[in-house]
Each structure stands twice: as C-alpha cells, then as structure tokens.
Design a protein around this motif. Structure first.
Motif, short mmCIF file in Angstrom:
data_model
loop_
_atom_site.label_atom_id
_atom_site.label_comp_id
_atom_site.label_asym_id
_atom_site.label_seq_id
_atom_site.Cartn_x
_atom_site.Cartn_y
_atom_site.Cartn_z
N CYS A 158 22.02 20.85 -17.82
CA CYS A 158 22.19 21.31 -19.19
C CYS A 158 21.67 20.18 -20.07
CB CYS A 158 23.67 21.59 -19.46
SG CYS A 158 23.98 22.43 -21.01
N PRO A 159 20.50 20.36 -20.68
CA PRO A 159 19.83 19.25 -21.36
C PRO A 159 20.61 18.63 -22.51
CG PRO A 159 18.70 21.32 -21.78
CD PRO A 159 19.81 21.62 -20.83
N SER A 160 20.13 17.49 -22.96
CA SER A 160 20.75 16.80 -24.10
C SER A 160 21.01 17.80 -25.21
CB SER A 160 19.84 15.68 -24.60
OG SER A 160 19.68 14.72 -23.61
N GLY A 161 22.14 17.67 -25.84
CA GLY A 161 22.53 18.61 -26.87
C GLY A 161 23.38 19.74 -26.31
N CYS A 162 23.60 19.72 -25.00
CA CYS A 162 24.45 20.72 -24.36
C CYS A 162 25.82 20.68 -25.04
CB CYS A 162 24.58 20.39 -22.88
SG CYS A 162 25.43 21.62 -21.91
N SER A 163 26.36 21.83 -25.37
CA SER A 163 27.62 21.84 -26.12
C SER A 163 28.86 21.76 -25.24
CB SER A 163 27.68 23.06 -27.03
OG SER A 163 27.65 24.24 -26.26
N GLY A 164 28.70 21.66 -23.92
CA GLY A 164 29.85 21.53 -23.04
C GLY A 164 29.61 20.44 -22.01
N THR A 165 30.67 19.93 -21.42
CA THR A 165 30.55 18.97 -20.34
C THR A 165 29.94 19.64 -19.12
OG1 THR A 165 32.58 17.94 -21.15
CG2 THR A 165 31.83 17.28 -18.96
N ILE A 166 30.40 20.87 -18.87
CA ILE A 166 29.89 21.68 -17.77
C ILE A 166 29.57 23.06 -18.34
CG2 ILE A 166 30.44 22.78 -15.57
CD1 ILE A 166 32.23 20.41 -14.92
N ASP A 167 28.37 23.54 -18.05
CA ASP A 167 27.93 24.85 -18.49
C ASP A 167 28.04 25.78 -17.28
OD1 ASP A 167 26.97 26.62 -20.43
OD2 ASP A 167 24.87 26.15 -20.02
N LEU A 168 29.07 26.60 -17.26
CA LEU A 168 29.35 27.47 -16.12
C LEU A 168 28.51 28.74 -16.17
CD1 LEU A 168 33.25 27.31 -16.32
CD2 LEU A 168 31.79 26.04 -14.76
N SER A 169 28.31 29.34 -15.00
CA SER A 169 27.73 30.68 -14.99
C SER A 169 28.74 31.59 -15.70
CB SER A 169 27.52 31.16 -13.55
OG SER A 169 28.77 31.35 -12.91
N GLN A 170 28.24 32.68 -16.22
CA GLN A 170 29.12 33.63 -16.92
C GLN A 170 30.25 34.09 -16.00
OE1 GLN A 170 26.98 36.86 -18.75
NE2 GLN A 170 28.76 38.15 -18.89
N GLU A 171 29.93 34.32 -14.73
CA GLU A 171 30.94 34.79 -13.77
C GLU A 171 32.02 33.75 -13.53
OE1 GLU A 171 27.08 36.96 -13.04
OE2 GLU A 171 27.64 34.89 -13.45
N ALA A 172 31.63 32.49 -13.42
CA ALA A 172 32.60 31.42 -13.19
C ALA A 172 33.48 31.22 -14.42
CB ALA A 172 31.89 30.12 -12.81
N PHE A 173 32.87 31.23 -15.61
CA PHE A 173 33.64 31.06 -16.85
C PHE A 173 34.69 32.16 -16.98
CE2 PHE A 173 34.56 31.32 -21.37
CZ PHE A 173 34.51 30.01 -21.81
N SER A 174 34.31 33.40 -16.62
CA SER A 174 35.25 34.52 -16.77
C SER A 174 36.46 34.41 -15.86
CB SER A 174 34.54 35.85 -16.56
OG SER A 174 34.18 36.03 -15.21
N VAL A 175 36.37 33.61 -14.80
CA VAL A 175 37.52 33.38 -13.93
C VAL A 175 38.58 32.55 -14.66
CG1 VAL A 175 38.33 32.26 -11.80
CG2 VAL A 175 36.21 33.60 -11.78
N ILE A 176 38.14 31.57 -15.45
CA ILE A 176 39.09 30.65 -16.08
C ILE A 176 39.42 30.98 -17.53
CG2 ILE A 176 38.47 28.75 -14.54
CD1 ILE A 176 36.98 27.51 -17.05
N ALA A 177 38.56 31.78 -18.20
CA ALA A 177 38.78 32.01 -19.63
C ALA A 177 38.14 33.31 -20.10
CB ALA A 177 38.22 30.84 -20.44
N ASP A 178 38.58 33.75 -21.25
CA ASP A 178 38.02 34.91 -21.93
C ASP A 178 36.61 34.57 -22.40
OD1 ASP A 178 37.32 36.87 -23.85
OD2 ASP A 178 39.39 37.07 -24.54
N LEU A 179 35.64 35.39 -22.04
CA LEU A 179 34.24 35.13 -22.43
C LEU A 179 34.08 35.04 -23.94
CD1 LEU A 179 32.27 37.44 -19.96
CD2 LEU A 179 32.42 34.95 -19.91
N ASP A 180 34.91 35.76 -24.69
CA ASP A 180 34.81 35.74 -26.15
C ASP A 180 35.07 34.35 -26.73
OD1 ASP A 180 34.12 38.42 -26.29
OD2 ASP A 180 36.19 39.09 -26.61
#
Length: 130
Positions: free
Chosen positions: A97-119
C-alpha cells in the motif's frame, strides 16, 4: 492444588499476557477486487484473506508472505460508532500500500468484513505477526 498444576496455570497465564504484550496498534482500511497483480506475487491468485502492507510494516518487501492476526478495536470516525464484529482474522501480506496509504494494513474487502462493518471504511486495530 499440586505444584505441577500451579506451574501449568502460571505458564498459561504468562502466555496469554505475552500475546497481548506484543500486539501493535494501528488502523485498517480495505481494497476491492481485482487483487492481482500484487507487489509480492505478480499474477498469482492468493485467495481473499490477504492484505497490503503500508510503509509501517512493508520493510522493503520483507513483509511479503508474513501473516498477521488482526482484531478491530473501534471506530476512527463517527460514521459507524460500533463497527467491530468481535472477531479476528488472519491475513497474508501479498501487496504494498504505497506512501499515503490511509491505514497501517489495507485488508481485502473480504478480510475487513470479518472484523468490521464495511461501511466504516477505516477502523482502529490491534495486530501481531503469527
């Protein structure tokens, strides 16, 4: 209680604290398919439990292939006040995730949805390498 039982309980308690002590704090965002090509594996299909590393963990491409266990700890904004699902997810780093990335880790949509609401779009996390 016998000496052996006390030792076993003590070791178990120490091990549970050790995993918490090594957790790092950061933020997670997500990206959407297609997930190829990636900086680590080119056009290889790595599945969907994957992530892109920001400069904070990229380590000049050494992060490629590392696995991280990630847990949402709360909202970063007022949009979704309680975004966390209470679950954790293990992902493998396959991209940058190049410089300027807004997160420490940029998860796949599927992985993010396991831990949090996509919204939520972005959440606070605790993570550690596994």
């Amino acid at each position: 209680m016998g000496v052996v039982a006390i030792v076993v309980v003590g070791i178990g308690a120490i091990m549970s604290f050790a995993s918490v002590a090594y957790a790092h704090k950061g933020t997670a965002t997500y990206y959407t398919p297609p997930y190829v090509p990636s900086a680590c594996d080119g056009y290889k299909d790595d599945g969907v439990m994957i992530a892109a590393a920001s400069d904070a963990i990229w380590d000049n491409k050494a992060a490629c292939g590392r696995k991280y266990k990630i847990r949402c700890t709360g909202a970063t904004n007022q949009g979704v006040p309680h975004p966390c699902t209470g679950q954790s997810v293990v992902v493998r780093i396959v991209d940058y995730c190049p410089s300027g990335c807004s997160g420490t880790i940029d998860l796949s949509q599927e992985a993010f949805s396991v831990i949090a609401d996509l919204d939520a779009g972005k959440v606070n996390i605790k993570f550690h390498q596994v």
